[in-house]
Design a protein around this motif. Structure first.
Motif, PDB file in Angstrom:
ATOM      1  N   HIS A  69       0.841  -1.205   0.000  1.00 45.88           N
ATOM      2  CA  HIS A  69       0.000   0.000   0.000  1.00 45.88           C
ATOM      3  C   HIS A  69       0.875   1.255   0.000  1.00 45.88           C
ATOM      4  CE1 HIS A  69      -2.653   3.082   1.699  1.00 45.88           C
ATOM      5  NE2 HIS A  69      -3.672   2.345   1.286  1.00 45.88           N
ATOM      6  N   PRO A  70       0.550   2.276  -0.814  1.00 42.54           N
ATOM      7  CA  PRO A  70      -0.642   2.464  -1.647  1.00 42.54           C
ATOM      8  C   PRO A  70      -0.414   2.123  -3.119  1.00 42.54           C
ATOM      9  CG  PRO A  70       0.488   4.548  -1.425  1.00 42.54           C
ATOM     10  CD  PRO A  70       1.332   3.543  -0.703  1.00 42.54           C
ATOM     11  N   GLU A  71       0.567   1.317  -3.425  1.00 42.65           N
ATOM     12  CA  GLU A  71       0.853   0.980  -4.817  1.00 42.65           C
ATOM     13  C   GLU A  71      -0.314   0.213  -5.431  1.00 42.65           C
ATOM     14  OE1 GLU A  71       4.582  -1.108  -4.760  1.00 42.65           O
ATOM     15  OE2 GLU A  71       5.561   0.454  -3.577  1.00 42.65           O
ATOM     16  N   ALA A  72      -0.221  -0.017  -6.747  1.00 42.88           N
ATOM     17  CA  ALA A  72      -1.325  -0.660  -7.454  1.00 42.88           C
ATOM     18  C   ALA A  72      -1.028  -2.098  -7.843  1.00 42.88           C
ATOM     19  CB  ALA A  72      -1.680   0.140  -8.713  1.00 42.88           C
ATOM     20  N   ALA A  73       0.224  -2.545  -7.734  1.00 35.65           N
ATOM     21  CA  ALA A  73       0.534  -3.896  -8.182  1.00 35.65           C
ATOM     22  C   ALA A  73       1.866  -4.364  -7.612  1.00 35.65           C
ATOM     23  CB  ALA A  73       0.577  -3.960  -9.713  1.00 35.65           C
ATOM     24  N   MET A  74       2.038  -5.682  -7.607  1.00 33.78           N
ATOM     25  CA  MET A  74       3.300  -6.301  -7.214  1.00 33.78           C
ATOM     26  C   MET A  74       3.513  -7.546  -8.070  1.00 33.78           C
ATOM     27  SD  MET A  74       4.510  -8.019  -3.579  1.00 33.78           S
ATOM     28  CE  MET A  74       4.593  -6.474  -2.691  1.00 33.78           C
ATOM     29  N   LEU A  75       4.741  -7.694  -8.581  1.00 37.60           N
ATOM     30  CA  LEU A  75       5.098  -8.875  -9.361  1.00 37.60           C
ATOM     31  C   LEU A  75       5.889  -9.835  -8.485  1.00 37.60           C
ATOM     32  CD1 LEU A  75       5.212 -10.305 -12.184  1.00 37.60           C
ATOM     33  CD2 LEU A  75       7.462  -9.225 -12.454  1.00 37.60           C
ATOM     34  N   GLY A  76       5.418 -11.068  -8.406  1.00 40.21           N
ATOM     35  CA  GLY A  76       6.117 -12.104  -7.649  1.00 40.21           C
ATOM     36  C   GLY A  76       6.819 -13.062  -8.589  1.00 40.21           C
ATOM     37  N   VAL A  77       8.028 -13.480  -8.197  1.00 39.88           N
ATOM     38  CA  VAL A  77       8.845 -14.380  -9.004  1.00 39.88           C
ATOM     39  C   VAL A  77       9.227 -15.587  -8.157  1.00 39.88           C
ATOM     40  CG1 VAL A  77      10.931 -14.617 -10.389  1.00 39.88           C
ATOM     41  CG2 VAL A  77       9.756 -12.400 -10.278  1.00 39.88           C
ATOM     42  N   GLY A  78       8.862 -16.776  -8.624  1.00 40.43           N
ATOM     43  CA  GLY A  78       9.205 -17.999  -7.907  1.00 40.43           C
ATOM     44  C   GLY A  78      10.591 -18.506  -8.286  1.00 40.43           C
ATOM     45  N   ARG A  79      10.938 -19.674  -7.773  1.00 41.76           N
ATOM     46  CA  ARG A  79      12.251 -20.246  -8.071  1.00 41.76           C
ATOM     47  C   ARG A  79      12.301 -20.719  -9.526  1.00 41.76           C
ATOM     48  NH1 ARG A  79      12.446 -26.396  -5.653  1.00 41.76           N
ATOM     49  NH2 ARG A  79      10.352 -27.015  -6.306  1.00 41.76           N
ATOM     50  N   ILE A  80      13.483 -20.735 -10.085  1.00 38.82           N
ATOM     51  CA  ILE A  80      13.706 -21.227 -11.452  1.00 38.82           C
ATOM     52  C   ILE A  80      14.267 -22.635 -11.341  1.00 38.82           C
ATOM     53  CG2 ILE A  80      14.940 -20.839 -13.620  1.00 38.82           C
ATOM     54  CD1 ILE A  80      14.991 -17.876 -12.943  1.00 38.82           C
ATOM     55  N   VAL A  81      13.504 -23.613 -11.827  1.00 40.37           N
ATOM     56  CA  VAL A  81      13.877 -25.025 -11.661  1.00 40.37           C
ATOM     57  C   VAL A  81      13.709 -25.774 -12.972  1.00 40.37           C
ATOM     58  CG1 VAL A  81      13.350 -25.124  -9.199  1.00 40.37           C
ATOM     59  CG2 VAL A  81      11.538 -25.539 -10.848  1.00 40.37           C
ATOM     60  N   PRO A  82      14.492 -26.814 -13.201  1.00 35.04           N
ATOM     61  CA  PRO A  82      14.324 -27.640 -14.413  1.00 35.04           C
ATOM     62  C   PRO A  82      12.994 -28.386 -14.374  1.00 35.04           C
ATOM     63  CG  PRO A  82      16.472 -28.021 -13.360  1.00 35.04           C
ATOM     64  CD  PRO A  82      15.644 -27.267 -12.385  1.00 35.04           C
ATOM     65  N   LYS A  83      12.241 -28.263 -15.466  1.00 30.25           N
ATOM     66  CA  LYS A  83      10.963 -28.959 -15.580  1.00 30.25           C
ATOM     67  C   LYS A  83      10.767 -29.438 -17.014  1.00 30.25           C
ATOM     68  CE  LYS A  83       8.302 -26.562 -11.962  1.00 30.25           C
ATOM     69  NZ  LYS A  83       7.094 -25.744 -11.684  1.00 30.25           N
ATOM     70  N   PRO A  84       9.960 -30.479 -17.214  1.00 33.66           N
ATOM     71  CA  PRO A  84       9.629 -30.880 -18.582  1.00 33.66           C
ATOM     72  C   PRO A  84       8.785 -29.805 -19.252  1.00 33.66           C
ATOM     73  CG  PRO A  84       8.382 -32.178 -16.979  1.00 33.66           C
ATOM     74  CD  PRO A  84       9.368 -31.379 -16.203  1.00 33.66           C
ATOM     75  N   TRP A  85       9.157 -29.455 -20.497  1.00 34.93           N
ATOM     76  CA  TRP A  85       8.518 -28.334 -21.191  1.00 34.93           C
ATOM     77  C   TRP A  85       8.512 -28.617 -22.676  1.00 34.93           C
ATOM     78  CZ3 TRP A  85       6.309 -24.109 -18.910  1.00 34.93           C
ATOM     79  CH2 TRP A  85       6.010 -23.012 -19.722  1.00 34.93           C
ATOM     80  N   VAL A  86       7.434 -28.266 -23.357  1.00 32.72           N
ATOM     81  CA  VAL A  86       7.379 -28.432 -24.799  1.00 32.72           C
ATOM     82  C   VAL A  86       8.074 -27.236 -25.440  1.00 32.72           C
ATOM     83  CG1 VAL A  86       5.917 -28.645 -26.825  1.00 32.72           C
ATOM     84  CG2 VAL A  86       5.257 -29.776 -24.683  1.00 32.72           C
ATOM     85  N   HIS A  87       9.206 -27.481 -26.099  1.00 31.76           N
ATOM     86  CA  HIS A  87      10.006 -26.426 -26.721  1.00 31.76           C
ATOM     87  C   HIS A  87      10.198 -26.753 -28.191  1.00 31.76           C
ATOM     88  CE1 HIS A  87      13.002 -23.318 -27.271  1.00 31.76           C
ATOM     89  NE2 HIS A  87      13.885 -24.233 -27.687  1.00 31.76           N
ATOM     90  N   GLU A  88       9.681 -25.865 -29.053  1.00 34.79           N
ATOM     91  CA  GLU A  88       9.768 -26.052 -30.499  1.00 34.79           C
ATOM     92  C   GLU A  88       9.208 -27.403 -30.921  1.00 34.79           C
ATOM     93  OE1 GLU A  88      13.809 -25.411 -31.611  1.00 34.79           O
ATOM     94  OE2 GLU A  88      13.724 -23.240 -31.256  1.00 34.79           O
ATOM     95  N   GLY A  89       8.074 -27.760 -30.316  1.00 31.90           N
ATOM     96  CA  GLY A  89       7.378 -28.994 -30.673  1.00 31.90           C
ATOM     97  C   GLY A  89       7.957 -30.247 -30.068  1.00 31.90           C
TER      98      GLY A  89
END
Length: 497
Positions: free
Chosen positions: A432-452
């Motif tokens: 308060h009194p701001e209008a927003a907050m950006l939260g960033v979680g941990r960066i971890v290796p996960k399975p992800w679809v990349h370029e198909g």
């Protein structure tokens, strides 16, 4: 002859009205120079070393470590000019001879001529004039029946000033024999150690006139109020811990509202941690945010592999290392340029949303004293190297308790990297009194679809909590999607560099 000057707790700025003594840096009898720090205090904003505007011999100190003092209360007295007499330096708690008549602020002398001058350059908001009358402590007008107490000092203008924290000349037996009609303090104002104590009693429905303070001149301390609240919960009478055994107990205090609302099955005992200082200020601000701001949260998972590679390439090229937080901050400022609605606040009195031109970026930092939010000024005008350096400086100052009130206020948007605690997601509470907050979680290796193709990628969860009064979900979603695109493809930032 030496002049005895009284130095009072100055106005520390940012609307602060009290401070807690953390550590005395000088002793009675020490010689101090002009603008030498004499005490370390903790406010609701930060830890501050308070310099004294006078040079001379310390003749008295007021207040113990751990005690809260209001702005304008005496901190110490200094004998300026010729060395102070040994009798004046003998006492570490009372006012020295000739010093009780001090009526001005930091620039007043016991003689009242005001000829001695200090540096006049102590802290933000500090002035050498007398503190506002509303900040003065109130003392009892009489302590005995049939014999008036010593009268207060009068300044040249005829204003009456009660010497703060003066030792009582009335024996304890006389205090015990004081008339109690109309309450322990009669009909006059009730003397308390600080506004916080008065507020604690008011919020719990406690009548201060029922208490007999254990402080000097019957001053009601925080311990007296807390004891009264505990006694009210158990139905026992309240008595001063400093009162003689033969002294009759004060009438029981009324049942506090908080105690009445407490369920009968609540466990007894436990450890009570006072919400004061930085932790108390954070609690107040978070409670206000929850009660005033209609917030909503959206989140998205993003592939941060390319961002991590870009950072590694930057740091491999030589020069100062770039932090991940600095890159995320640079992404935030670029996103706020596209979605300025989120760099704003709501003026509730005018019923207007105020969009701000500059981005003063706050970031959450965990310290031993609690969570603080230092602010990087003009973050939108800084590059990654400058942001990295400023984050490092403010983080170190936060951990050492050296942040100034100015470095903890004035933010327009907050970045919260809770990934350092090993968690993936959160729903941040807006600062308060701001209008927003950006939260960033941990960066971890996960399975992800990349370029198909299914691959293992570095994945991060981003969450945005926003004030629904300043924008709708479309704007908030557009902001968060742009941030995620920059995380996944750092080249997108080139458009704004």
């Amino acid at each position: 002859m030496a002049q005895v000057l009284e130095f009072k707790l100055p106005d520390l700025g940012e609307g602060l009205t009290e401070a807690e003594i953390v550590r005395w840096l000088v002793q009675v009898g020490d010689v101090v120079a002009i603008d030498q720090p004499v005490v370390e205090v903790e406010t609701a904003k930060a830890m501050v070393e308070v310099p004294c505007p006078y040079g001379g011999v310390v003749t008295a100190r007021f207040g113990e470590e751990g005690e809260e003092l209001p702005v304008g209360a005496p901190l110490l007295t200094v004998a300026v000019g010729e060395p102070a007499s040994s009798g004046g330096a003998a006492s570490g708690t009372g006012s020295p001879s000739g010093g009780e008549g001090s009526t001005g602020g930091a620039g007043s002398s016991s003689g009242g001529d005001g000829s001695a001058e200090g540096s006049g350059n102590v802290l933000v908001g500090y002035g050498t004039g007398a503190p506002p009358a509303r900040r003065r402590r109130v003392r009892p007008t009489a302590l005995t029946s049939g014999a008036p107490a010593a009268g207060p000092a009068h300044d040249s203008a005829g204003a009456t000033t009660a010497p703060a924290r003066r030792r009582s000349a009335v024996p304890a037996a006389s205090v015990a024999a004081a008339p109690t009609s109309g309450g322990a303090h009669g009909e006059g104002p009730v003397p308390v150690i600080s506004p916080l104590v008065r507020r604690l009693a008011r919020e719990n429905g406690l009548d201060l006139r029922a208490l007999r303070g254990s402080g000097p001149d019957g001053l009601i301390l925080r311990a007296d109020v807390e004891q009264a609240l505990r006694a009210a919960q158990t139905g026992t009478a309240v008595a001063s811990p400093a009162a003689p055994a033969a002294q009759p107990a004060a009438r029981p205090a009324p049942q506090p509202a908080a105690a009445a609302a407490r369920p009968s099955s609540a466990p007894a005992g436990g450890v009570r941690v006072p919400l004061k200082g930085v932790r108390g200020a954070v609690a107040d601000k978070l409670s206000r945010s929850r009660s005033e701001i209609p917030d909503a949260t959206c989140w998205v998972d993003a592939d941060a592999t390319e961002l991590m590679r870009a950072r590694a390439a930057m740091n491999a090229a030589g020069g100062p290392k770039i932090s991940l937080l600095a890159l995320l901050a640079r992404i935030c400022t670029a996103a706020l340029a596209r979605f300025p609605e989120l760099n704003s606040y709501v003026d509730t009195d005018a019923r207007e949303v105020v969009q701000l031109d500059q981005v003063h970026l706050g970031f959450a930092a965990q310290t031993d004293r609690g969570l603080v939010v230092p602010v990087v000024r003009d973050a939108h005008a800084r590059d990654a190297e400058s942001l990295t350096a400023e984050f490092a400086r403010l983080t170190e100052a936060a951990r050492e308790g050296r942040l100034t009130p100015a470095e903890l206020t004035g933010g327009t948007f907050t970045l919260n990297n809770y990934g350092v605690f090993g968690v993936d997601g959160s729903t941040p509470i807006i600062n308060h009194p701001e209008a927003a907050m950006l939260g960033v979680g941990r960066i971890v290796p996960k399975p992800w679809v990349h370029e198909g193709e299914l691959a293992v990628r570095q994945v991060v969860q981003l969450s945005l909590t926003f004030d629904h009064r300043v924008c709708d979900g479309g704007t908030a979603g557009g902001f968060l999607r742009y941030v995620a695109d920059c995380v996944e493809q750092p080249a997108v930032l080139l458009r704004t560099l």
